[in-house]
Scaffold this motif. Sequence first.
Motif, short mmCIF file in Angstrom:
data_model
loop_
_atom_site.label_atom_id
_atom_site.label_comp_id
_atom_site.label_asym_id
_atom_site.label_seq_id
_atom_site.Cartn_x
_atom_site.Cartn_y
_atom_site.Cartn_z
N UNK A 1 -12.27 10.46 -8.16
CA UNK A 1 -11.75 9.47 -6.80
C UNK A 1 -12.31 7.96 -6.89
N UNK A 2 -11.98 6.88 -7.17
CA UNK A 2 -11.99 5.42 -7.12
C UNK A 2 -11.25 5.08 -5.82
N UNK A 3 -11.55 4.08 -4.89
CA UNK A 3 -11.18 3.07 -3.48
C UNK A 3 -11.05 1.59 -4.09
N UNK A 4 -10.37 0.96 -4.22
CA UNK A 4 -10.86 -0.56 -3.71
C UNK A 4 -11.11 -0.84 -2.29
N UNK A 5 -12.44 -1.79 -2.56
CA UNK A 5 -12.48 -2.90 -1.57
C UNK A 5 -10.75 -3.54 -0.58
N UNK A 6 -11.59 -3.46 0.67
CA UNK A 6 -10.25 -4.21 1.52
C UNK A 6 -10.23 -4.89 1.20
N UNK A 7 -8.35 -5.03 0.50
CA UNK A 7 -8.08 -6.21 0.12
C UNK A 7 -6.95 -6.63 1.51
N UNK A 8 -6.63 -8.40 1.74
CA UNK A 8 -5.31 -8.53 2.83
C UNK A 8 -3.85 -8.65 2.15
N UNK A 9 -3.52 -7.90 1.35
CA UNK A 9 -2.47 -7.58 0.37
C UNK A 9 -2.70 -5.88 -0.26
N UNK A 10 -1.46 -5.48 -0.28
CA UNK A 10 -0.89 -4.44 -0.84
C UNK A 10 -1.45 -4.53 -2.61
N UNK A 11 -0.93 -6.01 -2.66
CA UNK A 11 -0.97 -6.45 -4.00
C UNK A 11 -2.44 -6.57 -4.68
N UNK A 12 -2.61 -6.97 -3.97
CA UNK A 12 -4.33 -7.79 -3.81
C UNK A 12 -5.20 -5.90 -4.38
N UNK A 13 -4.61 -5.55 -3.20
CA UNK A 13 -5.21 -3.74 -3.91
C UNK A 13 -4.93 -3.47 -5.23
N UNK A 14 -3.15 -3.22 -5.55
CA UNK A 14 -3.40 -2.76 -6.77
C UNK A 14 -3.37 -3.73 -7.61
N UNK A 15 -3.94 -4.79 -8.23
CA UNK A 15 -4.04 -5.18 -9.01
C UNK A 15 -5.27 -5.15 -8.79
N UNK A 16 -6.50 -5.29 -8.07
CA UNK A 16 -8.13 -4.66 -7.78
C UNK A 16 -8.22 -3.13 -8.86
N UNK A 17 -7.33 -2.03 -8.53
CA UNK A 17 -6.97 -0.72 -8.71
C UNK A 17 -6.80 -0.53 -10.93
N UNK A 18 -5.97 -2.03 -11.16
CA UNK A 18 -5.42 -1.76 -12.55
C UNK A 18 -3.64 -1.16 -11.96
N UNK A 19 -3.39 -1.40 -11.10
CA UNK A 19 -2.06 -0.34 -11.03
C UNK A 19 -0.78 -1.23 -11.49
N UNK A 20 -0.71 -1.01 -12.28
CA UNK A 20 0.79 -1.43 -13.14
C UNK A 20 1.72 -2.32 -12.16
#
Length: 174
Positions: A155-174
């Motif tokens: 499993x992997x996690x992103x760093x904390x991000x200011x928005x859910x969309x930014x977190x999705x982009x960091x994890x490359x969620x489509x």
Amino acid sequence: MRIRSTTAVPAVCAAALLLAAPQGQAAPARATPPRCAEKALTIRAEAVPGDPSVVRVGVTNRGSRACVVDRVPTVTFGGLDGAALPVPLPRGRGGTYLLRPGGTAHAAVRTIADPADPEARRADSVTVAASSSQWGATFTAARLGTGSRVRVWEPVTTWWQPTAAAADRALKVS
């Protein structure tokens, strides 16, 4: 002897100048916000609709003052050893993320790259903590929306991000 006297004179002059400077012109010390108290935080987690291998997490500061949490959430899986690794890997030694009063930080967690992987482990729950020194909140697989179990492998996690969309982009969620 000559070298010592040459370096000693500038040091004495610099010390005299610093002592002669008015106190009002000194650079103000920057106060670091305190660590967030666990009781002042609300943690949420839920699977991405249609993709139970991705869980979105969030932490909200319900306190009246700004505070900091670890730069990366601590995400563990019930009954399994280890925690989700951060992506991208942090440079240096982690750091902190500032949460203003009422502010929310977001992260995304990929529990498994291929849910059909025969190496997959299964967990009954996921625990998310804003800082590694905190207990965090535990979410059952049913509450997350991942079915009866959470499939886990590397499993992997992103760093904390200011928005859910930014977190999705960091994890490359489509």
